[in-house]
Design a protein around this motif. Structure first.
Motif, short mmCIF file in Angstrom:
data_model
loop_
_atom_site.label_atom_id
_atom_site.label_comp_id
_atom_site.label_asym_id
_atom_site.label_seq_id
_atom_site.Cartn_x
_atom_site.Cartn_y
_atom_site.Cartn_z
N VAL A 1 35.13 -46.11 16.52
CA VAL A 1 36.15 -45.21 17.05
C VAL A 1 36.64 -45.76 18.38
CG1 VAL A 1 36.68 -42.86 17.80
CG2 VAL A 1 35.06 -43.23 15.92
N PHE A 2 37.94 -45.93 18.51
CA PHE A 2 38.54 -46.50 19.71
C PHE A 2 39.54 -45.51 20.31
CE2 PHE A 2 37.26 -49.94 16.99
CZ PHE A 2 36.70 -50.88 17.84
N GLY A 3 39.39 -45.23 21.60
CA GLY A 3 40.32 -44.36 22.29
C GLY A 3 40.74 -44.97 23.61
N GLU A 4 41.70 -44.36 24.26
CA GLU A 4 42.21 -44.90 25.53
C GLU A 4 41.16 -44.87 26.63
OE1 GLU A 4 45.46 -42.39 26.59
OE2 GLU A 4 44.20 -40.61 26.91
N ALA A 5 40.11 -44.07 26.46
CA ALA A 5 39.10 -43.92 27.51
C ALA A 5 37.69 -44.28 27.06
CB ALA A 5 39.11 -42.49 28.05
N GLY A 6 37.55 -44.83 25.84
CA GLY A 6 36.20 -45.15 25.40
C GLY A 6 36.14 -45.60 23.96
N VAL A 7 34.93 -45.94 23.54
CA VAL A 7 34.70 -46.44 22.19
C VAL A 7 33.29 -46.06 21.77
CG1 VAL A 7 33.88 -48.66 23.10
CG2 VAL A 7 34.72 -48.54 20.75
N ILE B 1 42.54 -40.86 20.72
CA ILE B 1 42.06 -41.81 19.72
C ILE B 1 43.24 -42.56 19.12
CG2 ILE B 1 40.78 -42.09 17.56
CD1 ILE B 1 39.07 -41.06 19.87
N TYR B 2 43.12 -43.90 19.08
CA TYR B 2 44.19 -44.69 18.46
C TYR B 2 43.74 -45.46 17.22
CZ TYR B 2 42.28 -48.62 21.21
OH TYR B 2 41.46 -49.57 21.77
N ALA C 1 35.33 -33.61 22.23
CA ALA C 1 35.08 -33.19 23.61
C ALA C 1 35.85 -34.04 24.63
CB ALA C 1 33.59 -33.25 23.92
N GLY C 2 36.60 -35.03 24.12
CA GLY C 2 37.42 -35.84 25.00
C GLY C 2 36.76 -37.09 25.53
N ALA D 1 50.08 -38.92 11.44
CA ALA D 1 51.18 -38.28 12.16
C ALA D 1 50.90 -38.20 13.65
CB ALA D 1 51.45 -36.89 11.58
N ASN D 2 49.64 -38.15 14.06
CA ASN D 2 49.31 -38.03 15.48
C ASN D 2 49.33 -39.38 16.21
OD1 ASN D 2 46.96 -39.30 14.64
ND2 ASN D 2 45.59 -37.64 15.25
#
Length: 372
Positions: free
Chosen positions: A248-254, A148-149, A142-143, A225-226
């Motif tokens: 889970v770590f992303g540019e806008a949250g964890v 996600i990195y 849902a963003g 690949a992503n």
């Protein structure tokens, strides 16, 4: 289309077979009508515990039962391929516990056999159904966390529940083969099945060198690949019972999800009690007994889904093809540890390699370490 509960047969009579039997008992979609195990006492005991009416010491005899529509394989890894081919030939759907097989070639044969006979080969990966982990994926999709990195999955305990795991000729490998298959599949699933581009793995035998040639601890890094990275930590050397978690770590949250904490009762007991959590060695002192353990793992939900798939009501979320992706990655992981370098995907093992762990046991990096 058949109606009523899906009739199920279970191959196996120990730890995983018990989980299957217990999970099916709470489902409306299916019921276990037979169990097969070469150890008569174990099979009879499990059948009595769950009111399973038929017991066989030869699974091939069980396959002759015409009412059985689906069979679950809870047997050593070395038996998965032949059992799958026999079940497929009998015209019954298959649930195969992880890992899919001992070798890539066996996995390919299993998939081909299921297609040839028009049955489903479903891959037993409960992390696709674990409620906490599914909530994390729902939020990610849902963003909630942006791009996600990094996805981390860790599963650790103090050793397997059956003796065959120690025998690499029956298991194919150690902690990575046994537990890492979960982490590989989960990261692949969580990241939308983005292709795995490379694998780097470090492993060793730190606690159980007197019992096995297999690794009892491993660290594995997957590049997708992503652009995301998967970090998978596995151990048979961790004391204190089962530890299973994701991050889970992303540019806008964890987000962090510990499978057991939050589903447990912080408890202190000088006397101890019956059961706390899978693979916990004691219940004295501070412990964290869990409730609704099977549901928190996701196994009943997984098996209910597979039963609906057998009725043609749903499409399998975990397939033989998913298991084959994991097999290729496992081989690359053992090759990486054996060669001491990152392995690019797709990876095909050299001719003559019989099982994944051979790539580590016979690798140059291990030989150099032994000389030091």
């Amino acid at each position: 289309m058949a109606e009523g509960k899906v009739k199920v047969g279970i191959i196996g009579s120990q730890f995983q077979a018990d989980i299957h039997a217990a999970s099916f008992q709470i489902l409306n979609e299916a019921e276990v009508v037979a169990i097969a195990s070469p150890t008569p006492g174990n099979a009879a005991e499990l059948a009595k515990r769950y009111n399973i009416p038929r017991v066989f010491t030869d699974y091939r005899e069980m396959l002759k039962e015409r009412d059985i529509e689906m069979v679950t394989i809870a047997a050593p890894n070395s038996l998965h391929a032949q059992m799958t081919k026999d079940i497929a030939a009998a015209g019954k759907h298959i649930i195969c516990e992880k890992p899919l097989a001992m070798t890539i070639a066996e996995g390919e044969e299993m998939i081909a056999a299921a297609k040839q006979h028009g049955v489903l080969l479903m891959y037993g990966e409960e992390l696709f159904f674990t409620p906490k982990y599914l909530k994390a994926k729902e939020m990610a999709d849902a963003g909630a966390f942006g791009k996600i990195y990094l996805v981390k999955q860790s599963e650790k305990h103090f050793g397997p529940h059956s003796p065959w795991f120690w025998d690499v000729n029956r298991s194919g490998g150690g902690a990575l083969m046994d537990l890492g298959c979960h982490g590989i599949a989960f990261c692949y699933f969580f990241l939308g099945r983005s292709p795995i581009k490379s694998v780097y793995c470090q492993m060793g035998t730190y606690v159980y060198a007197d019992k096995t040639k297999a690794e009892d601890d491993s660290l594995c890094i997957l590049e997708f690949a992503n652009g995301a990275v998967g970090l998978i930590e596995n151990s048979w050397a961790r004391r204190g019972g089962m530890d299973d978690r994701i991050e889970v770590f992303g540019e806008a949250g964890v987000t962090y999800a510990n499978l057991h904490m939050g589903n447990a009762l912080p408890t202190f007991s000088e006397n101890g009690y019956g059961y706390a959590v899978e693979k916990a060695p004691t219940t004295k002192g501070w412990t964290y007994p869990v409730f609704e353990e099977l549901w928190n793992y996701g196994t009943p939900q997984e098996l209910a889904h597979f039963a609906r798939c057998a009725r043609g009501k749903e499409t399998p979320q975990a397939t033989g093809e998913d298991g084959l992706v994991v097999m290729h990655t496992l081989y690359a992981g053992y090759a990486s540890a054996g060669e001491g370098r990152k392995i690019s995907m797709p990876y095909e093992p050299p001719p003559g390699v019989k099982k994944p762990i051979d790539l580590w046991l016979n690798g140059p990096a291990r030989a150099q370490a032994a000389q030091r």
